[in-house]
Design a protein around this motif. Structure first.
Motif, PDB file in Angstrom:
ATOM      1  N   LEU A   1       0.837  -1.197   0.000  1.00 49.23           N
ATOM      2  CA  LEU A   1       0.000   0.000   0.000  1.00 49.23           C
ATOM      3  C   LEU A   1       0.872   1.247   0.000  1.00 49.23           C
ATOM      4  CD1 LEU A   1       0.217   1.119   3.106  1.00 49.23           C
ATOM      5  CD2 LEU A   1      -1.611  -0.480   3.555  1.00 49.23           C
ATOM      6  N   GLU A   2       0.208   2.339  -0.295  1.00 55.11           N
ATOM      7  CA  GLU A   2       0.829   3.661  -0.177  1.00 55.11           C
ATOM      8  C   GLU A   2      -0.002   4.418   0.851  1.00 55.11           C
ATOM      9  OE1 GLU A   2       1.843   6.652  -3.695  1.00 55.11           O
ATOM     10  OE2 GLU A   2      -0.248   6.833  -3.059  1.00 55.11           O
ATOM     11  N   ALA A   3       0.671   5.124   1.752  1.00 49.84           N
ATOM     12  CA  ALA A   3      -0.055   5.891   2.765  1.00 49.84           C
ATOM     13  C   ALA A   3       0.634   7.234   2.945  1.00 49.84           C
ATOM     14  CB  ALA A   3      -0.074   5.139   4.095  1.00 49.84           C
ATOM     15  N   VAL A   4      -0.134   8.210   3.389  1.00 58.93           N
ATOM     16  CA  VAL A   4       0.443   9.519   3.705  1.00 58.93           C
ATOM     17  C   VAL A   4       0.454   9.656   5.228  1.00 58.93           C
ATOM     18  CG1 VAL A   4       0.275  12.007   3.371  1.00 58.93           C
ATOM     19  CG2 VAL A   4      -0.430  10.452   1.543  1.00 58.93           C
ATOM     20  N   LEU A   5       1.614   9.997   5.755  1.00 56.57           N
ATOM     21  CA  LEU A   5       1.768  10.140   7.206  1.00 56.57           C
ATOM     22  C   LEU A   5       1.233  11.495   7.662  1.00 56.57           C
ATOM     23  CD1 LEU A   5       5.333   8.604   7.694  1.00 56.57           C
ATOM     24  CD2 LEU A   5       3.099   7.474   7.713  1.00 56.57           C
ATOM     25  N   ALA A   6       1.129  11.667   8.962  1.00 61.64           N
ATOM     26  CA  ALA A   6       0.538  12.876   9.536  1.00 61.64           C
ATOM     27  C   ALA A   6       1.199  14.148   9.014  1.00 61.64           C
ATOM     28  CB  ALA A   6       0.629  12.816  11.061  1.00 61.64           C
ATOM     29  N   ASP A   7       2.502  14.107   8.824  1.00 62.31           N
ATOM     30  CA  ASP A   7       3.199  15.337   8.410  1.00 62.31           C
ATOM     31  C   ASP A   7       3.234  15.510   6.897  1.00 62.31           C
ATOM     32  OD1 ASP A   7       5.007  13.473   7.553  1.00 62.31           O
ATOM     33  OD2 ASP A   7       6.676  14.159   8.784  1.00 62.31           O
ATOM     34  N   GLY A   8       2.558  14.642   6.171  1.00 61.31           N
ATOM     35  CA  GLY A   8       2.513  14.768   4.729  1.00 61.31           C
ATOM     36  C   GLY A   8       3.522  13.907   3.993  1.00 61.31           C
ATOM     37  N   THR A   9       4.353  13.201   4.721  1.00 66.33           N
ATOM     38  CA  THR A   9       5.305  12.282   4.073  1.00 66.33           C
ATOM     39  C   THR A   9       4.551  11.174   3.352  1.00 66.33           C
ATOM     40  OG1 THR A   9       6.952  12.658   5.816  1.00 66.33           O
ATOM     41  CG2 THR A   9       7.197  10.648   4.502  1.00 66.33           C
ATOM     42  N   VAL A  10       4.922  10.917   2.107  1.00 66.12           N
ATOM     43  CA  VAL A  10       4.315   9.813   1.361  1.00 66.12           C
ATOM     44  C   VAL A  10       5.150   8.555   1.587  1.00 66.12           C
ATOM     45  CG1 VAL A  10       3.677   8.928  -0.906  1.00 66.12           C
ATOM     46  CG2 VAL A  10       3.377  11.363  -0.383  1.00 66.12           C
ATOM     47  N   LEU A  11       4.488   7.522   2.077  1.00 66.70           N
ATOM     48  CA  LEU A  11       5.165   6.265   2.356  1.00 66.70           C
ATOM     49  C   LEU A  11       4.735   5.262   1.295  1.00 66.70           C
ATOM     50  CD1 LEU A  11       6.902   5.270   4.908  1.00 66.70           C
ATOM     51  CD2 LEU A  11       4.845   3.960   5.446  1.00 66.70           C
ATOM     52  N   ASP A  12       5.665   4.877   0.447  1.00 68.13           N
ATOM     53  CA  ASP A  12       5.330   3.987  -0.656  1.00 68.13           C
ATOM     54  C   ASP A  12       5.740   2.566  -0.312  1.00 68.13           C
ATOM     55  OD1 ASP A  12       4.886   2.676  -3.003  1.00 68.13           O
ATOM     56  OD2 ASP A  12       6.078   4.003  -4.256  1.00 68.13           O
ATOM     57  N   CYS A  13       4.792   1.774   0.156  1.00 72.48           N
ATOM     58  CA  CYS A  13       5.049   0.363   0.478  1.00 72.48           C
ATOM     59  C   CYS A  13       4.331  -0.534  -0.518  1.00 72.48           C
ATOM     60  CB  CYS A  13       4.586   0.018   1.890  1.00 72.48           C
ATOM     61  SG  CYS A  13       5.263   1.011   3.204  1.00 72.48           S
ATOM     62  N   ARG A  14       4.219  -0.071  -1.764  1.00 77.53           N
ATOM     63  CA  ARG A  14       3.613  -0.949  -2.759  1.00 77.53           C
ATOM     64  C   ARG A  14       4.501  -2.167  -2.961  1.00 77.53           C
ATOM     65  NH1 ARG A  14       2.330   3.286  -7.397  1.00 77.53           N
ATOM     66  NH2 ARG A  14       4.148   4.262  -6.438  1.00 77.53           N
ATOM     67  N   ASN A  15       3.909  -3.295  -3.147  1.00 77.49           N
ATOM     68  CA  ASN A  15       4.645  -4.548  -3.225  1.00 77.49           C
ATOM     69  C   ASN A  15       3.745  -5.568  -3.888  1.00 77.49           C
ATOM     70  OD1 ASN A  15       6.459  -6.823  -2.280  1.00 77.49           O
ATOM     71  ND2 ASN A  15       4.610  -7.330  -1.146  1.00 77.49           N
ATOM     72  N   LYS A  16       4.293  -6.327  -4.828  1.00 80.39           N
ATOM     73  CA  LYS A  16       3.494  -7.340  -5.518  1.00 80.39           C
ATOM     74  C   LYS A  16       3.897  -8.764  -5.136  1.00 80.39           C
ATOM     75  CE  LYS A  16       2.652  -4.761  -9.793  1.00 80.39           C
ATOM     76  NZ  LYS A  16       2.848  -4.825 -11.255  1.00 80.39           N
ATOM     77  N   MET A  17       4.846  -8.879  -4.203  1.00 79.07           N
ATOM     78  CA  MET A  17       5.381 -10.202  -3.924  1.00 79.07           C
ATOM     79  C   MET A  17       4.691 -10.839  -2.717  1.00 79.07           C
ATOM     80  SD  MET A  17       7.862  -8.129  -5.371  1.00 79.07           S
ATOM     81  CE  MET A  17       9.085  -7.575  -4.184  1.00 79.07           C
ATOM     82  N   LEU A  18       4.475 -12.156  -2.824  1.00 79.91           N
ATOM     83  CA  LEU A  18       3.920 -12.884  -1.677  1.00 79.91           C
ATOM     84  C   LEU A  18       4.937 -12.963  -0.547  1.00 79.91           C
ATOM     85  CD1 LEU A  18       1.963 -15.937  -3.128  1.00 79.91           C
ATOM     86  CD2 LEU A  18       1.108 -13.701  -2.435  1.00 79.91           C
ATOM     87  N   LYS A  19       6.202 -12.998  -0.910  1.00 76.87           N
ATOM     88  CA  LYS A  19       7.259 -13.077   0.099  1.00 76.87           C
ATOM     89  C   LYS A  19       8.111 -11.821   0.011  1.00 76.87           C
ATOM     90  CE  LYS A  19       8.062 -18.117   0.307  1.00 76.87           C
ATOM     91  NZ  LYS A  19       8.960 -19.194  -0.172  1.00 76.87           N
ATOM     92  N   ASN A  20       8.222 -11.121   1.113  1.00 77.10           N
ATOM     93  CA  ASN A  20       9.095  -9.951   1.169  1.00 77.10           C
ATOM     94  C   ASN A  20       9.449  -9.684   2.626  1.00 77.10           C
ATOM     95  OD1 ASN A  20      10.430  -7.541   1.041  1.00 77.10           O
ATOM     96  ND2 ASN A  20       8.923  -6.524  -0.257  1.00 77.10           N
ATOM     97  N   ASN A  21      10.630 -10.101   3.016  1.00 73.12           N
ATOM     98  CA  ASN A  21      11.074  -9.920   4.404  1.00 73.12           C
ATOM     99  C   ASN A  21      12.236  -8.949   4.490  1.00 73.12           C
ATOM    100  OD1 ASN A  21       9.277 -11.397   5.929  1.00 73.12           O
ATOM    101  ND2 ASN A  21      10.472 -13.286   5.872  1.00 73.12           N
ATOM    102  N   ALA A  22      12.163  -7.870   3.739  1.00 73.19           N
ATOM    103  CA  ALA A  22      13.230  -6.868   3.772  1.00 73.19           C
ATOM    104  C   ALA A  22      12.856  -5.755   4.748  1.00 73.19           C
ATOM    105  CB  ALA A  22      13.472  -6.315   2.369  1.00 73.19           C
ATOM    106  N   GLY A  23      13.144  -5.958   6.008  1.00 73.22           N
ATOM    107  CA  GLY A  23      12.846  -4.943   7.019  1.00 73.22           C
ATOM    108  C   GLY A  23      11.420  -5.046   7.528  1.00 73.22           C
ATOM    109  N   TYR A  24      11.051  -4.104   8.387  1.00 73.45           N
ATOM    110  CA  TYR A  24       9.737  -4.160   9.028  1.00 73.45           C
ATOM    111  C   TYR A  24       8.624  -4.074   7.997  1.00 73.45           C
ATOM    112  CZ  TYR A  24      12.568  -2.798  13.131  1.00 73.45           C
ATOM    113  OH  TYR A  24      13.513  -2.725  14.122  1.00 73.45           O
ATOM    114  N   ASP A  25       7.566  -4.800   8.220  1.00 69.78           N
ATOM    115  CA  ASP A  25       6.419  -4.807   7.310  1.00 69.78           C
ATOM    116  C   ASP A  25       5.507  -3.634   7.674  1.00 69.78           C
ATOM    117  OD1 ASP A  25       4.544  -5.426   5.459  1.00 69.78           O
ATOM    118  OD2 ASP A  25       3.911  -7.316   6.373  1.00 69.78           O
ATOM    119  N   LEU A  26       5.909  -2.451   7.218  1.00 73.18           N
ATOM    120  CA  LEU A  26       5.266  -1.209   7.662  1.00 73.18           C
ATOM    121  C   LEU A  26       3.786  -1.127   7.289  1.00 73.18           C
ATOM    122  CD1 LEU A  26       8.137   1.248   6.764  1.00 73.18           C
ATOM    123  CD2 LEU A  26       7.561   0.359   9.042  1.00 73.18           C
TER     124      LEU A  26
END
Lengths: 468, 468
Positions: free
Chosen positions: A176-201
């Motif tokens: 997903l993509e989300a906008v944080l309280a301060d307006g930062t755009v967080l791009d966590c788009r992902n199409k993979m069933l497996k993705n363990n690269a860091g915290y699953d934000l």
């Protein structure tokens, strides 16, 4: 400064002026231009017209709106389809609503990856249809499908009708993509069933009801489209038999997609009501069940489904059963289960709790006794997604002096607490259930939730007064 | 102060004395009493004997250990079965290891709820067997099942062999108990499929590799036990055919539980090696596939499985196929896929990446070209869980002067970055991949990870230098 379009006597606030300057009049509605529907979600709880409604046309506009609001400490209430039942999207008069409805559309279906990328304001049903047109199945489904939006489904971790087979909204979200309280755009788009690269934000934004960020895009997992469906309505002699049949059905069929139970008072009221038009089995049974299986081999599946019911009859787990002979008849079974007829009762109070499956029978018995002892003429109905550990309770009582809905809450949530259950299975906490959160979450959990809120939204501008 | 059991010349530190006083000599091993196995995980990366190993026998003892370490700012490395491949459980000489191995056992199987509560140090295989004995199926499975521990599976969000059907470790976890950095016990045990009462805190501890808390108990979801299995080995003419067959198989069967691809160099090396003992199909095909289906109607499933392969042959998606006629033959197929024979190559470097499924064919081609151009005599193997978007790459190259493993990393992770992939599909980041995290996570994501770390572990004592 005033504008002629505003109700007289209301000065436009600085933040509204800033939003107008940045996003334009088409995207920022204030004063009399705010439509009534933005005043409350389907709970109808404490409606209030917000200071303004912002209707962004892009992620960048969501980010701009939040950046400006953050700078001024202006509170913001995200709004999707407003179909929530816990007041989670209901603003206060001093809040600014951010309605996602213009962020609408299917951006991509990746048939190789079996994923779909949609904008947050897309109605669920629109996404379901696009998935189907591409030969896939979007497994999330709930009654409000025509009005609710995918972003709201994700923000509330919507449940619905097929959770036992496919999981809740959380399990459908790959990115997903989300906008944080301060307006930062967080791009966590992902199409993979497996993705363990860091915290699953992305998990932070699923089910946190817009208090940690605003979801703007979602990458959904698509499933293969089932090739057939079998649906039965059955009568069971007791709760132990209900649970035994649930496990028998799962062990025999694999793909049970719904296992719903109806207690007899609910069943009788709904099927006696003229709106319902069918009574699949006679009254008088302690439990009624709706069982659905989605499969990929219609002929073999139908034979197994019939054999399962025959075995259950022989084992005494059910006393009677009828298998739907058409989609229309299956739909009739669902109309009974959905039981919209009870909405005709004045002052109806609806609960959505979950409990360990084995504890639900005893819970309903004790809870029903306690409610009827207090309000002898009340309607008290139990029904729900038993295979998902999810029970709905509907109460229509006439309160005496000094009594209120909170007296019902105390009884129901007290019984939930005593059995390690949850006060919200699928509807969220919103504003409605906030005071009872401590009934199912420990002080250390509440403290950690507050710490997360402080870390992600230090100024507390996102959906204030909701959840926490 | 010194003790005679310590190697001479090493003074016992204050924190070790405090831990000994609180937990006793049986639970706190230091100096020469620290067994070698605590010095590194299976990556073998930079082994170091920690200052001490604490082996708590209860959640309360984990809490005591963390409380004492937190007060002194003493760093702590949680250790499960030490089967990780990214250095996530490898300590430094100044760390204290907390080994969960004595927190072992199945606490409860709730057959009504279809859940299992296990202590974190329980080996996965022990939990699998207990589930099976109770008539259920624990869907998590991976090669290290006999050695890895459930707590470690959760902390690393383990993947494995059946993710396409059942999801990763995350999807098996309904609830958990964890101890926070300061010793606070967080009890998020939960048996319900639906629970939307506040933030889903357990997600924080799944896949964060022990950097946000130590998992002590896990409530796992149990599935119905499949009644039959069909396994085939096939040869495909190209990557587009592989993807077409994947979607055909899922659409026809519903329950595809493994869809594995092997590139020809890997296949030839493994099946020519004397350890492997079988070659299911002749060499010379561009792709080899292992397809597995778990079902509930063995006779009908076998017929559908055969029909699927016939259709795929007719459509040109496969050129040849063999269906396992026994469990033994299915096992032989898996031995080829696991390809342990390649471990005999000296200096083998293993990668575990994920990419959108449609991009994997091109990725492997370009990546292989780039690696072989740089090291013409190298072995370069591609294989993996293609249905899960997960590719493994193994490289055995002879480095020239000034060259190192990082030159291989740069090529592989560069190609991953260019296609929106992930540098870790299922093995985590640990210490090994930390420097490359920015290849697949944006600065805003890294900043939010740091904010979460600061909120949950402000003194930075939990698994320092891992992930972030």
């Amino acid at each position: 400064m005033r504008r002629s379009s505003e109700p007289s006597g209301i000065a436009m606030s600085d933040i509204v002026r800033e939003l107008l300057a940045a996003l334009g009049a088409e995207a920022v509605l204030s004063g009399g231009a705010v439509e009534d529907r933005h005043a409350a979600d389907w709970s109808g709880l404490d409606p209030a017209r917000p200071l303004a409604v912002v209707k962004p046309r892009s992620t960048a506009e969501v980010a701009t709106a939040l950046r400006l609001c953050h700078a001024r400490g202006q509170t913001v209430v995200p709004q999707g389809g407003l179909t929530g039942l816990a007041g989670g999207a209901t603003p206060r008069a001093r809040d600014i609503a951010v309605a996602l409805e213009r962020l609408r559309g299917i951006e991509e279906i990746d048939a190789d990856a079996a994923t779909m990328t949609v904008l947050a304001g897309t109605p669920l049903e629109e996404a379901q249809r696009a998935a189907e047109a591409a030969g896939f199945y979007l497994a999330l489904d709930l009654g409000a499908r025509g009005s609710c939006q995918v972003g709201g489904n994700v923000a509330t971790n919507a449940g619905g009708n097929r959770v036992i087979r496919y999981g809740m909204a959380r399990e459908q979200v790959l990115g997903l993509e989300a906008v944080l309280a301060d307006g930062t755009v967080l791009d966590c788009r992902n199409k993979m069933l497996k993705n363990n690269a860091g915290y699953d934000l992305k998990q932070l934004f699923i089910g946190s009801e817009g208090t940690l960020g605003i979801v703007t895009r979602v990458v959904l997992r698509l499933h293969p489209r089932p090739r057939g469906r079998a649906t039965a309505f059955a009568a069971a002699p007791g709760y132990a038999a209900v649970v035994a049949l649930l496990r028998r059905a799962q062990g025999a069929l694999g793909g049970v997609s719904a296992f719903e139970a109806l207690w007899p008072d609910f069943y009788r009221f709904v099927t006696d009501h003229p709106d319902t038009k069918s009574k699949p089995l006679p009254d008088g049974s302690p439990f009624y069940l709706l069982i659905e299986h989605l499969g990929f081999d219609p002929a073999a599946d139908a034979a197994r489904f019939e054999a399962l019911l025959a075995e259950a009859l022989a084992a005494g787990e059910i006393a009677d059963a009828v298998i739907a002979q058409s989609d229309g008849q299956a739909r009739e079974f669902w109309v009974v289960r959905e039981g919209l007829a009870i909405d005709t009762l004045p002052g109806l109070i609806n609960f959505d709790v979950s409990l360990p499956i084995g504890a639900i029978g005893d819970f309903a018995e004790r809870c029903g006794q306690a409610l009827r002892a207090r309000w002898p003429t009340a309607h008290v109905f139990f029904y729900g997604h038993i295979g998902d550990s999810n029970l709905h309770i509907s109460v229509a009582a006439t309160f005496g002096p000094g009594e209120s809905i909170h007296d019902v809450d105390d009884i129901v949530y007290g019984e939930v607490r005593a059995r390690g259950g949850s006060i919200s299975a699928e509807h969220g906490i919103g504003r409605l259930k906030r005071d009872y959160l401590g009934h199912c979450r420990a002080p250390a959990e509440l403290a950690l939730m507050q710490a997360l809120k402080a870390a992600l939204d230090p100024r507390g501008i996102l959906n204030p007064g909701k959840v926490l």
